[in-house]
Write a protein that holds these residues in place. Structure first.
Motif, PDB file in Angstrom:
ATOM      1  N   VAL A 115      43.398  33.319  48.827  1.00  0.00           N
ATOM      2  CA  VAL A 115      43.614  32.650  48.179  1.00  0.00           C
ATOM      3  C   VAL A 115      43.334  33.812  46.475  1.00  0.00           C
ATOM      4  O   VAL A 115      42.952  34.602  46.694  1.00  0.00           O
ATOM      5  CB  VAL A 115      42.189  32.299  48.165  1.00  0.00           C
ATOM      6  N   TYR A 116      44.500  33.727  45.547  1.00  0.00           N
ATOM      7  CA  TYR A 116      44.109  34.103  44.584  1.00  0.00           C
ATOM      8  C   TYR A 116      44.299  34.284  43.511  1.00  0.00           C
ATOM      9  O   TYR A 116      43.878  32.411  43.659  1.00  0.00           O
ATOM     10  CB  TYR A 116      45.807  34.393  44.146  1.00  0.00           C
ATOM     11  N   TYR A 117      42.954  34.539  42.889  1.00  0.00           N
ATOM     12  CA  TYR A 117      42.260  33.289  41.630  1.00  0.00           C
ATOM     13  C   TYR A 117      42.772  34.387  40.028  1.00  0.00           C
ATOM     14  O   TYR A 117      43.537  35.503  39.982  1.00  0.00           O
ATOM     15  CB  TYR A 117      40.903  34.364  41.660  1.00  0.00           C
ATOM     16  N   CYS A 118      42.615  33.515  39.568  1.00  0.00           N
ATOM     17  CA  CYS A 118      42.894  34.113  37.887  1.00  0.00           C
ATOM     18  C   CYS A 118      41.389  34.484  37.023  1.00  0.00           C
ATOM     19  O   CYS A 118      41.056  33.432  37.376  1.00  0.00           O
ATOM     20  CB  CYS A 118      43.835  33.274  37.339  1.00  0.00           C
ATOM     21  N   ALA A 119      42.099  35.272  36.559  1.00  0.00           N
ATOM     22  CA  ALA A 119      40.562  35.515  35.908  1.00  0.00           C
ATOM     23  C   ALA A 119      40.480  36.086  34.506  1.00  0.00           C
ATOM     24  O   ALA A 119      41.937  36.985  34.399  1.00  0.00           O
ATOM     25  CB  ALA A 119      39.199  36.577  36.351  1.00  0.00           C
ATOM     26  N   ALA A 120      39.473  35.581  33.121  1.00  0.00           N
ATOM     27  CA  ALA A 120      40.018  36.877  31.945  1.00  0.00           C
ATOM     28  C   ALA A 120      38.720  36.851  31.577  1.00  0.00           C
ATOM     29  O   ALA A 120      37.848  36.266  32.304  1.00  0.00           O
ATOM     30  CB  ALA A 120      41.179  35.262  30.656  1.00  0.00           C
ATOM     31  N   ASP A 121      38.808  37.678  30.308  1.00  0.00           N
ATOM     32  CA  ASP A 121      37.749  37.875  29.827  1.00  0.00           C
ATOM     33  C   ASP A 121      37.877  38.939  27.967  1.00  0.00           C
ATOM     34  O   ASP A 121      38.958  39.397  28.325  1.00  0.00           O
ATOM     35  CB  ASP A 121      36.829  39.652  29.944  1.00  0.00           C
ATOM     36  N   GLU A 122      37.493  38.486  27.267  1.00  0.00           N
ATOM     37  CA  GLU A 122      37.717  39.224  26.141  1.00  0.00           C
ATOM     38  C   GLU A 122      37.156  40.384  26.176  1.00  0.00           C
ATOM     39  O   GLU A 122      37.792  41.020  23.899  1.00  0.00           O
ATOM     40  CB  GLU A 122      37.337  38.134  25.109  1.00  0.00           C
ATOM     41  N   MET A 123      37.415  40.954  26.738  1.00  0.00           N
ATOM     42  CA  MET A 123      36.239  41.546  26.352  1.00  0.00           C
ATOM     43  C   MET A 123      36.766  43.293  27.125  1.00  0.00           C
ATOM     44  O   MET A 123      36.465  44.729  26.669  1.00  0.00           O
ATOM     45  CB  MET A 123      34.689  42.442  26.614  1.00  0.00           C
ATOM     46  N   TYR A 124      37.097  42.973  28.693  1.00  0.00           N
ATOM     47  CA  TYR A 124      37.843  43.807  29.399  1.00  0.00           C
ATOM     48  C   TYR A 124      39.339  44.460  28.736  1.00  0.00           C
ATOM     49  O   TYR A 124      39.763  43.541  27.971  1.00  0.00           O
ATOM     50  CB  TYR A 124      38.068  43.313  30.646  1.00  0.00           C
TER      51      TYR A 124
END
Length: 127
Positions: free
Chosen positions: A93-102
């Motif tokens: 299962v492939y997941y997308c993730a986001a973060d404004e600090m990384y």
């Protein structure tokens, strides 16, 4: 409301290709790093690829280098993962993730680095 919606998964034979998409909304897309993770049955979730917010620098885990390409379209708030020469071991299962600090680095993304997550899309590669 923050949303990350993955699409493009499916069943493909070994050697085939798929392109995953991640549609983002509800946060500052241009200011965020976006990553793809995957989780196979019985295994931990692992970082596959990452693209930074500023200079667009990228990261790929060794097992997908030369086969996968990550890209982003700021006009459409989309991130893609082009997957070529797929192998049965890419099944997950492939997941997308986001973060404004990384910021994507050679160390690779960790789950704890990302605050926003999608629900995932299944990729199955048959031998």
């Amino acid at each position: 409301e923050v949303q990350l919606v993955e699409s493009g998964g499916g069943l493909v034979q070994a050697g085939g290709s798929l392109r995953l998409s991640c549609a983002a909304s509800g946060f500052s897309f241009d200011d965020s790093a976006i990553a793809w993770f995957r989780q196979a049955p019985g295994k931990e979730r692992e970082g596959v690829s990452c693209i930074s917010r500023s200079d667009g620098s990228t990261y790929y885990r060794d097992s997908v280098k030369g086969r996968f390409t990550i890209s982003r379209d700021s006009a459409k708030n989309l991130v893609y993962l082009q997957m070529n020469s797929l192998k049965p071991e890419d099944t997950a299962v492939y997941y997308c993730a986001a973060d404004e600090m990384y910021y994507c680095s050679d160390n690779g993304p960790r789950m704890s680095d990302f605050g926003y997550w999608g629900q995932g899309t299944q990729v199955t590669v048959s031998s």
